[in-house]
Design an enzyme around this catalytic site. Structure first.
Site, PDB file in Angstrom:
ATOM      1  CE1 TYR A  43      -3.580   2.703   0.696  1.00 11.16           C
ATOM      2  CE2 TYR A  43      -1.946   3.534   2.241  1.00 11.16           C
ATOM      3  CZ  TYR A  43      -3.104   3.704   1.516  1.00 11.16           C
ATOM      4  OH  TYR A  43      -3.779   4.892   1.598  1.00 11.16           O
ATOM      5  CG  ASP A 100      -9.488  -1.620   0.685  1.00 12.22           C
ATOM      6  OD1 ASP A 100      -9.717  -0.410   0.765  1.00 12.22           O
ATOM      7  OD2 ASP A 100      -8.664  -2.195   1.417  1.00 12.22           O
ATOM      8  CE  LYS A 116     -10.780  -2.708   7.230  1.00 18.26           C
ATOM      9  NZ  LYS A 116      -9.688  -1.718   7.275  1.00 18.26           N
TER      10      LYS A 116
END
Length: 527
Positions: free
Chosen positions: A271, A306, A378
């Site tokens: 990320y 995500d 998640k």
């Protein structure tokens, strides 16, 4: 819920995917072990007990740990680590503690050198004792969490309801967090102030002036954890606290989270590289240390797959999410994190205008659930295709919640009808929680009755994505993970290994490098 055969995944294909992920990750793990960073060294000294900041600096407060590590690097380099020069100087100058040493360092009264022989042995031994004290505090916090969960209780059902607070003021965050817990939230995430991930220091003390979030500091962690402990007793379930161990201070924030009993921390293998343009090598070195700390502390990590789907198409790039999950899994296991602490991420981001979009969302969510049956996944709500039509947004969130129930997700981040359009009002959050509660109550254990057709769309789509993931992993192995990142394989972001922020904070370890924190973490949480 029988997850093993629902998608009819080929066991050999799954095993091959994991072998390829391990093969792709190996050179990066080797690279991480051969380097240290300024953040790793600062995290190590924080474990040894250094706290506070130089409040006299004309450019603003400077944490003592930054002052010390920067001076050590200037005087003798960090190739041998920070603890030998620091604890040698502590002994040679007769300082009472590390804070006294830091103050003298700021005044220009200390010259750091790398000791040798008996002096090096004494410094290493003293450092290990100090760092072990910090580790014992982390161990006590882990034991305390287990006691509180046993005494107060866990949420009655999964998925856990995960809600964000982000006022910028820790005192206001406490008010919102406690009210969210009373309204049904099981996990509270305190969003960091915009841009904190790019600060190469951790602010000190309680803060009241963040931007679209609240600064992650040790004192803010302490304040929120204490507040949630009180409201946990009130609501009859242990309310978990989340923050962000990412960015240029990833290892330090991981340590502070362990010292103040956080329960979850955002920590993804790519990320920071992709979405904050942080140097890839810096990220992988910092991440390995931080994940070892998380493993010791019993902290669940949340990964960030995500985010790929906010920049790339959620259908075309679905397999990149699976590849990242497999890489995150391997990096986590290598650092000592077991499956029960591996909150792999994925998201409900397919364009709702596409035919069969909900069926594809179910396929992707089931694929994640079956590939990682023991991980607390998640599941992230729709944001990319929120338009400002609050009625449509509320319906999309309801579909997201239903998908979470049907596919056995573990952690459900609450979606809000104004998500990604404006900062949600408290009333938006209340409606969002009501949406989640309705679906969880109405659907109940519907997952027990849900079986996709063996030759149907959902099964075929899941197997297609897995196959594409294996093909991509083969290319990543051939080219190298760092090259794949540089080519824009994930999230369409191209990040070369020698670029990005924080590259100057990476140091190649010398043969005589010493870090008792790394040694203690390698030895395991029972030491």
């Amino acid at each position: 819920m029988s997850r093993e055969t629902m998608l009819d995944l080929d066991a050999e294909v799954v095993a091959r995917a994991r072998r390829l992920a391990a093969e792709a990750a190996l050179p990066v793990v080797t690279l991480a072990k051969a380097h240290t960073t300024v953040a790793v060294e600062r995290a190590t000294l924080r474990l040894a007990g250094i706290t506070g900041a130089d409040t006299t600096h004309r450019a603003g407060d400077v944490p003592w740990v930054n002052r010390v590590v920067d001076t050590v690097r200037e005087h003798c380099g960090l190739e041998h680590g920070s603890v030998l020069p620091v604890f040698h100087a502590l002994r040679e100058h007769g300082f009472g503690d590390l804070t006294e040493l830091a103050e003298a360092t700021a005044a220009g009264q200390v010259t750091f050198t790398v000791p040798t022989g008996k002096a090096a042995e004494r410094a290493a031994k003293t450092a290990r004792v100090a760092i072990a004290k910090g580790m014992r505090r982390i161990d006590r916090n882990r034991a305390q969490r287990a006691k509180l969960v046993d005494r107060i209780g866990d949420p009655a059902q999964r998925p856990w309801i995960y809600l964000i607070v982000a006022t910028g003021d820790i005192d206001e965050d406490v008010v919102q967090a406690c009210n969210a817990a009373r309204a049904g939230a099981d996990v509270i995430a305190v969003i960091r102030s915009t841009g904190q991930s790019l600060l190469d220091y951790v602010p000190e003390g309680a803060t009241h002036h963040g931007f679209a979030g609240t600064y992650a500091t040790q004192e803010n962690f302490r304040i929120m954890r204490a507040a949630l402990d009180e409201v946990s007793k009130e609501v009859g379930r242990y309310v978990r606290l989340t923050n962000y161990a990412s960015g240029l201070c990833m290892p330090e924030i991981a340590v502070l989270g362990g010292l103040e009993r956080l329960d979850m921390m955002l920590n993804d293998c790519m990320y920071g590289i992709l979405f904050r343009d942080i140097n890839p090598i810096r990220t992988f070195v910092d991440q390995r240390f931080s994940r070892q700390v998380h493993a010791r502390a019993g902290i669940i990590i949340n990964t960030g797959e995500d985010n790929y789907l906010t920049t790339a198409d959620a259908v075309e790039a679905a397999h990149t999410v699976t590849v990242s999950q497999l890489l995150n899994e391997h990096f986590a296991h290598e650092a000592g994190l077991p499956d029960e602490l591996l909150g792999l991420g994925h998201a409900f981001e397919i364009n709702p205008e596409l035919p069969d979009s909900f069926r594809m969302e179910l396929a992707h969510a089931l694929l994640a659930r079956e590939l990682f049956p023991d991980a607390p996944l998640k599941w992230m709500p729709p944001t990319k295709h929120m338009t400002g039509d609050v009625f449509r947004g509320h319906l999309l969130d309801g579909f997201f919640n239903l998908a979470g129930v049907l596919t056995g997700q573990s952690i459900l981040l609450v979606g809000m009808m104004t998500e990604a359009v404006v900062t949600p009002w408290l009333s938006d959050r209340d409606l969002a929680l009501a949406n989640v509660r309705y679906v969880l109550n109405a659907a109940g254990r519907l997952a027990e009755d849900f079986r996709p057709a063996p030759d149907g769309f959902i099964v075929k789509r899941a197997n297609q994505v897995l196959g594409e993931a294996v093909d991509l992993l083969e290319r990543v192995v051939d080219d190298g993970l760092l090259t794949a990142i540089a080519q824009g394989t994930f999230g369409l972001m191209k990040r070369p290994p020698d670029g990005g922020k924080g590259a100057d904070g990476v140091i190649v370890k010398a043969d005589g490098y010493v870090n008792p924190a790394s040694d203690l973490l390698d030895e395991g949480s029972d030491r």
